[in-house]
Design a protein around this motif. Structure first.
Motif, PDB file in Angstrom:
ATOM      1  N   ASP A 220       0.808  -1.214   0.000  1.00 21.82           N
ATOM      2  CA  ASP A 220       0.000   0.000   0.000  1.00 21.82           C
ATOM      3  C   ASP A 220       0.846   1.272   0.000  1.00 21.82           C
ATOM      4  O   ASP A 220       0.543   2.239   0.689  1.00 21.82           O
ATOM      5  N   GLY A 246      -0.790   3.907   4.865  1.00 23.63           N
ATOM      6  CA  GLY A 246      -0.612   3.617   3.450  1.00 23.63           C
ATOM      7  C   GLY A 246      -1.304   4.648   2.581  1.00 23.63           C
ATOM      8  O   GLY A 246      -1.965   5.560   3.075  1.00 23.63           O
ATOM      9  N   SER A 248      -3.780   4.274   0.867  1.00 17.11           N
ATOM     10  CA  SER A 248      -5.231   4.131   0.983  1.00 17.11           C
ATOM     11  C   SER A 248      -5.740   4.715   2.302  1.00 17.11           C
ATOM     12  O   SER A 248      -6.908   4.588   2.626  1.00 17.11           O
ATOM     13  N   TRP A 252      -1.499   0.632   8.944  1.00 19.41           N
ATOM     14  CA  TRP A 252      -1.028  -0.761   8.908  1.00 19.41           C
ATOM     15  C   TRP A 252      -0.261  -1.162  10.154  1.00 19.41           C
ATOM     16  O   TRP A 252      -0.074  -2.340  10.436  1.00 19.41           O
TER      17      TRP A 252
END
Length: 313
Positions: A220, A246, A248, A252
């Motif tokens: 990502d 990330g 998006s 994470w």
DNA sequence: GCGACAG
DNA sequence: ATCTTGTCGC
């Protein structure tokens, strides 16, 4: 009444039943050679195939060491187990003293070291430390011959078999020392399918788990270099932690500068049954004077010395 | 399509 | 993961 951990545990085409291990004193080596290399096994597995062309990247070479079929099966296995993944605190302990809750007491850790002469020969270690003293209460280890090499994205399939033996032995020998939380070297949800080794192990053994890595798994938009830059910039401001967000916008995990003088951060991600916030607290509380959390470091030292002793001496 | 990839 | 040499710090 044994729904917490099924025994034997099976994944893919393999079955591991460590309940057969009777000689199960902790700190005693039991050599369980599960792979008799019979010439005519029905296996269609092709571990450790030689490389082909010369124009391939390292990654391509790694990927080609297992069949498409096996990879498809593994992905399915990951996606199936992922359905059980829980990314929030699901236990009754707290790190702080709390009259209404119990206090975190047992922190487990697992690690594997490999022979320098033979990629397949390894020793895995399982450690349980008392929290917060980090005193080692339990240690066990197991020699193994891995069925597969390391394939990015599929680390669990290489390491889980031997971990299964260790956890089953802990469960039958010292169930009272079953860890409240487990530190795994490798990532949790910081993974291309959101289900790294730490999550895999957590779900399989139904134990709260945290992924602790030493480098960044690129996913990502996150990269080793990118995180490195962020860390450097952030550390100038005096911080010790950054969230790994990330492209998006998904969080994470986190990069933690675990000691004052550590050049590189450690990478923390949710494994199973724990939140990122709590994961960070636990990991921070397990740092003694080295970059790597003490339980993992113990497991690392243990397995490393034994692999040297048994295979590289 | 290409590149990037935990231990 | 594993292999390297030296170097800094307690």
């Amino acid at each position: 009444m044994e729904s917490t951990n099924s025994n034997p545990v099976s994944w893919g085409e393999f079955n591991f039943d460590a309940s057969k291990e009777q000689n199960a004193d902790a700190k005693v080596i039991v050599n369980t050679d599960t792979n008799s290399q019979t010439a005519d096994s029905s296996a269609q597995k092709k571990p450790y195939q030689g490389k082909k062309g010369k124009g391939q990247s390292k990654f391509e070479k790694l990927q080609e060491q297992v069949d498409e079929e096996v990879r498809a099966k593994w992905e399915l296995e990951q996606n199936t187990l992922k359905l059980q993944l829980i990314e929030q605190d699901t236990f009754d302990w707290k790190l702080e003293k709390d009259p209404t809750k119990s206090t975190l007491r047992y922190v487990g850790a697992i690690d594997i070291s490999y022979s320098k002469n033979d990629d397949r020969k390894a020793v895995a270690a399982l450690i349980v430390c008392e929290f917060p003293s980090m005193k080692v209460l339990y240690e066990d280890f197991e020699q193994e011959t891995a069925d597969y090499p390391y394939i990015p994205g599929f680390l669990a399939f290489k390491e889980v078999p031997v971990y299964t033996i260790l956890f089953n032995r802990l469960k039958s020998n010292q169930p009272e020392l079953w860890p409240d939380v487990l530190l795994v070297d490798g990532n949790g949800i910081l993974h291309n399918r959101g289900f790294g080794c730490a999550s895999h192990v957590g779900v399989l053994f139904d134990v709260p788990s945290i992924g602790v890595g030493k480098t960044v798994f690129a996913v990502d938009g996150l990269t080793q270099l990118g995180v490195k830059e962020l860390c450097d910039k952030y550390l100038q401001k005096g911080g010790d932690l950054i969230e790994l967000v990330g492209k998006s916008s998904k969080v994470w995990g986190a990069a933690l500068r675990s000691t004052n003088d550590s050049k590189n951060p450690i990478i923390i991600s949710v494994g199973h049954r724990i939140s990122l916030e709590t994961s960070i607290k636990v990991v921070k509380s397990c740092i003694y004077k080295f970059r790597i959390p003490e339980p993992i470091r113990c497991a690392d030292l243990k397995s490393r010395s034994l692999v040297k002793k048994y295979y590289d001496s």
